[in-house]
Design a protein around this motif. Structure first.
Motif, PDB file in Angstrom:
ATOM      1  N   ALA A 136      -0.181 -33.720  25.590  1.00 43.43           N
ATOM      2  CA  ALA A 136      -1.301 -33.006  24.985  1.00 43.43           C
ATOM      3  C   ALA A 136      -1.485 -31.724  25.771  1.00 43.43           C
ATOM      4  O   ALA A 136      -1.475 -31.731  27.002  1.00 43.43           O
ATOM      5  N   LEU A 137      -1.616 -30.640  25.055  1.00 45.51           N
ATOM      6  CA  LEU A 137      -1.801 -29.331  25.681  1.00 45.51           C
ATOM      7  C   LEU A 137      -3.136 -28.761  25.227  1.00 45.51           C
ATOM      8  O   LEU A 137      -3.494 -28.885  24.057  1.00 45.51           O
ATOM      9  N   GLY A 138      -3.839 -28.113  26.126  1.00 45.10           N
ATOM     10  CA  GLY A 138      -5.175 -27.623  25.830  1.00 45.10           C
ATOM     11  C   GLY A 138      -5.235 -26.160  25.461  1.00 45.10           C
ATOM     12  O   GLY A 138      -6.031 -25.430  26.047  1.00 45.10           O
ATOM     13  N   ASN A 139      -4.416 -25.709  24.557  1.00 52.00           N
ATOM     14  CA  ASN A 139      -4.561 -24.360  23.997  1.00 52.00           C
ATOM     15  C   ASN A 139      -3.840 -24.296  22.665  1.00 52.00           C
ATOM     16  O   ASN A 139      -3.090 -25.196  22.312  1.00 52.00           O
ATOM     17  N   ASP A 140      -4.052 -23.230  21.914  1.00 60.36           N
ATOM     18  CA  ASP A 140      -3.400 -23.155  20.606  1.00 60.36           C
ATOM     19  C   ASP A 140      -2.646 -21.840  20.375  1.00 60.36           C
ATOM     20  O   ASP A 140      -2.493 -21.401  19.255  1.00 60.36           O
ATOM     21  N   TRP A 141      -2.142 -21.240  21.450  1.00 61.49           N
ATOM     22  CA  TRP A 141      -1.342 -20.036  21.239  1.00 61.49           C
ATOM     23  C   TRP A 141       0.113 -20.232  21.647  1.00 61.49           C
ATOM     24  O   TRP A 141       0.868 -19.290  21.790  1.00 61.49           O
ATOM     25  N   LEU A 142       0.510 -21.461  21.806  1.00 63.16           N
ATOM     26  CA  LEU A 142       1.921 -21.761  22.039  1.00 63.16           C
ATOM     27  C   LEU A 142       2.646 -21.837  20.705  1.00 63.16           C
ATOM     28  O   LEU A 142       2.031 -22.081  19.669  1.00 63.16           O
ATOM     29  N   ASP A 143       3.951 -21.700  20.745  1.00 62.67           N
ATOM     30  CA  ASP A 143       4.777 -21.945  19.567  1.00 62.67           C
ATOM     31  C   ASP A 143       4.944 -23.457  19.453  1.00 62.67           C
ATOM     32  O   ASP A 143       5.644 -24.056  20.269  1.00 62.67           O
ATOM     33  N   PRO A 144       4.293 -24.117  18.476  1.00 65.06           N
ATOM     34  CA  PRO A 144       4.316 -25.577  18.431  1.00 65.06           C
ATOM     35  C   PRO A 144       5.730 -26.150  18.295  1.00 65.06           C
ATOM     36  O   PRO A 144       6.078 -27.106  18.979  1.00 65.06           O
ATOM     37  N   THR A 145       6.542 -25.563  17.440  1.00 69.12           N
ATOM     38  CA  THR A 145       7.896 -26.087  17.246  1.00 69.12           C
ATOM     39  C   THR A 145       8.730 -25.885  18.499  1.00 69.12           C
ATOM     40  O   THR A 145       9.402 -26.810  18.968  1.00 69.12           O
TER      41      THR A 145
END
Length: 159
Positions: A136-145
């Motif tokens: 689980a990662l706590g941010n949403d600006w990573l490339d999910p794929t």
């Protein structure tokens, strides 16, 4: 199954402790980062309103892939990839309710991803459920794929 840290919060905006903080940028081009840990996830019913730990995700995945939750014929059907079901990648295919991923070293893993504002999660395991990976990662600006490909390659292809 001992999933003591898994819950459905309903309309409560509070995550149980201990918890991973989620962060987002309201304006993706701006510098300001906002903590979105406490908000009502019920808008994502069934898709984002379950709270768990990576330990519980690993236990669930191990039980599922180990054949302890479904009859064998249903598990086989669930884990059978549908050709062309994940456009734009040779790494992923969809089964019934799972993502079937083939790593660069040839290991096939079965899992699923989830995201909600400020968070990205992934859980996977090999056939039989003996080797699992959840994060689980706590941010949403990573490339999910790209994040998932890097993680499963590092975990399942390590020598």
């Amino acid at each position: 199954m001992g999933l003591a840290a898994t819950s459905f919060p309903g309309c409560s905006p509070l995550l149980p402790a201990p918890r991973l903080h989620g962060y987002t940028r309201p304006d993706p081009s701006g510098p300001r980062i906002q903590d979105v840990t406490d908000y009502n996830p019920s808008f994502a019913a069934g898709n984002g309103d379950m709270i768990s730990t990576v330990g519980d995700l690993d236990r669930f995945d191990s039980a599922l892939l180990g054949g302890r939750l479904l009859p064998a014929r249903l598990l086989t059907l669930m884990l059978t990839p549908t050709p062309g079901s994940f456009p734009g990648t040779d790494t992923f295919r969809y089964g019934f309710g799972v993502v079937v991923a083939r790593t660069p070293c040839g290991v096939t893993v079965y899992g699923n991803a989830g995201s909600i504002q400020g968070y990205q999660t992934w859980m996977s395991g090999t056939a039989g459920g003996r080797h699992t990976l959840s994060f689980a990662l706590g941010n949403d600006w990573l490339d999910p794929t790209g994040t998932v490909v890097d993680a499963i390659t590092g975990e399942y292809c390590a020598r």
